[in-house]
Design a protein around this motif. Structure first.
Motif, short mmCIF file in Angstrom:
data_model
loop_
_atom_site.label_atom_id
_atom_site.label_comp_id
_atom_site.label_asym_id
_atom_site.label_seq_id
_atom_site.Cartn_x
_atom_site.Cartn_y
_atom_site.Cartn_z
N SER A 124 0.84 -1.19 0.00
CA SER A 124 0.00 0.00 0.00
C SER A 124 0.88 1.24 0.00
N ILE A 125 0.31 2.33 -0.51
CA ILE A 125 0.96 3.64 -0.47
C ILE A 125 0.04 4.56 0.30
N GLY A 126 0.60 5.30 1.24
CA GLY A 126 -0.25 6.19 2.03
C GLY A 126 0.48 7.42 2.51
N ARG A 127 -0.29 8.29 3.20
CA ARG A 127 0.22 9.55 3.75
C ARG A 127 0.91 10.39 2.66
N VAL A 128 0.36 10.34 1.46
CA VAL A 128 0.94 11.07 0.33
C VAL A 128 0.69 12.56 0.53
N LEU A 129 1.76 13.34 0.50
CA LEU A 129 1.60 14.79 0.67
C LEU A 129 2.66 15.55 -0.09
N VAL A 130 2.29 16.74 -0.48
CA VAL A 130 3.24 17.72 -1.00
C VAL A 130 3.03 18.98 -0.18
N ASN A 131 4.10 19.46 0.42
CA ASN A 131 4.06 20.68 1.21
C ASN A 131 3.51 21.81 0.33
N ARG A 132 2.67 22.64 0.91
CA ARG A 132 2.00 23.72 0.17
C ARG A 132 2.96 24.54 -0.70
N GLU A 133 4.15 24.81 -0.20
CA GLU A 133 5.13 25.63 -0.93
C GLU A 133 5.67 24.96 -2.18
N TYR A 134 5.46 23.64 -2.32
CA TYR A 134 6.06 22.89 -3.43
C TYR A 134 5.01 22.29 -4.37
N ARG A 135 3.77 22.67 -4.21
CA ARG A 135 2.72 22.12 -5.06
C ARG A 135 2.80 22.69 -6.47
N ARG A 136 2.25 21.95 -7.40
CA ARG A 136 2.21 22.32 -8.82
C ARG A 136 3.59 22.26 -9.48
N GLU A 137 4.49 21.46 -8.87
CA GLU A 137 5.82 21.26 -9.45
C GLU A 137 6.02 19.83 -9.93
N GLY A 138 4.99 19.00 -9.81
CA GLY A 138 5.06 17.61 -10.28
C GLY A 138 5.67 16.63 -9.29
N LEU A 139 5.90 17.08 -8.05
CA LEU A 139 6.53 16.19 -7.07
C LEU A 139 5.63 15.01 -6.69
N GLY A 140 4.33 15.24 -6.60
CA GLY A 140 3.42 14.16 -6.24
C GLY A 140 3.44 13.05 -7.27
N LEU A 141 3.37 13.41 -8.53
CA LEU A 141 3.40 12.43 -9.62
C LEU A 141 4.74 11.71 -9.65
N GLU A 142 5.80 12.46 -9.54
CA GLU A 142 7.14 11.86 -9.55
C GLU A 142 7.32 10.87 -8.40
N MET A 143 6.87 11.26 -7.23
CA MET A 143 6.98 10.37 -6.06
C MET A 143 6.17 9.10 -6.25
N MET A 144 4.92 9.24 -6.73
CA MET A 144 4.07 8.07 -6.93
C MET A 144 4.68 7.13 -7.96
N GLU A 145 5.22 7.67 -9.04
CA GLU A 145 5.86 6.82 -10.05
C GLU A 145 7.05 6.07 -9.46
N GLN A 146 7.83 6.76 -8.63
CA GLN A 146 8.97 6.11 -7.97
C GLN A 146 8.50 5.03 -7.01
N ALA A 147 7.44 5.30 -6.27
CA ALA A 147 6.91 4.33 -5.31
C ALA A 147 6.40 3.08 -6.02
N ILE A 148 5.67 3.27 -7.11
CA ILE A 148 5.15 2.14 -7.88
C ILE A 148 6.30 1.31 -8.42
N SER A 149 7.30 1.96 -8.97
CA SER A 149 8.48 1.26 -9.49
C SER A 149 9.20 0.50 -8.37
N PHE A 150 9.36 1.14 -7.22
CA PHE A 150 10.03 0.50 -6.09
C PHE A 150 9.27 -0.75 -5.65
#
Length: 147
Positions: free
Chosen positions: A73-99
């Protein structure tokens, strides 16, 4: 910023503190949702995060199969407000799925997704597999990704 992946016991005290601080800031303060932060799943998880100048920019945890669900499972997914709209959420999820695919020997991932972000998870291949339910008074759906 580099992506870091660590088991619970590999986290420094400072990293763990910053992770918990980020989770509380987003889920408790920003979303105004008191919940059980210390759920004893962190010890059975890998922690993925981007850190920028000692602040957590984005974070998620990969929970081993058999802890939350029979699947990983993947959980507690967050992007700090100051870093939103930079693609970090998508990048992290892709890395997690690959891992998960390459390291955990499982054929699927199950998540509990907040309703407002279903389309984000659908874009990654997750499918809704439950009826709508409330978790901490927030509408959620279980979603499954076949690897």
């Amino acid at each position: 910023m580099d992506l870091t992946i660590k088991k619970f016991e590999e986290l420094s005290n400072q990293e763990l503190y910053k992770i918990i601080e980020a989770r509380i800031n987003v889920f408790v303060v920003e979303q105004d949702c008191p919940y059980n932060e210390c759920d004893n799943k962190d010890q059975h998880s890998f922690h993925l995060f981007y850190q920028d100048q000692k602040q957590i920019a984005a974070y998620l945890r990969i929970i081993l199969p058999g802890i939350s669900y029979k699947e990983a499972s993947i959980g507690r997914v967050l992007v700090n407000r100051e870093y939103r709209r930079e693609g970090l959420g998508l990048e992290m999820m892709e890395q997690a799925i690959s891992f998960i695919k390459n390291n955990l020997g499982t054929d699927s991932i199950r998540i509990s997704a907040q309703e407002y972000i279903l389309n984000f998870y659908r874009s990654l291949g997750f499918e809704v597999v439950s009826d709508r339910y409330l978790e901490d008074n927030i509408p959620h759906f279980e979603m499954l990704l076949k690897l």
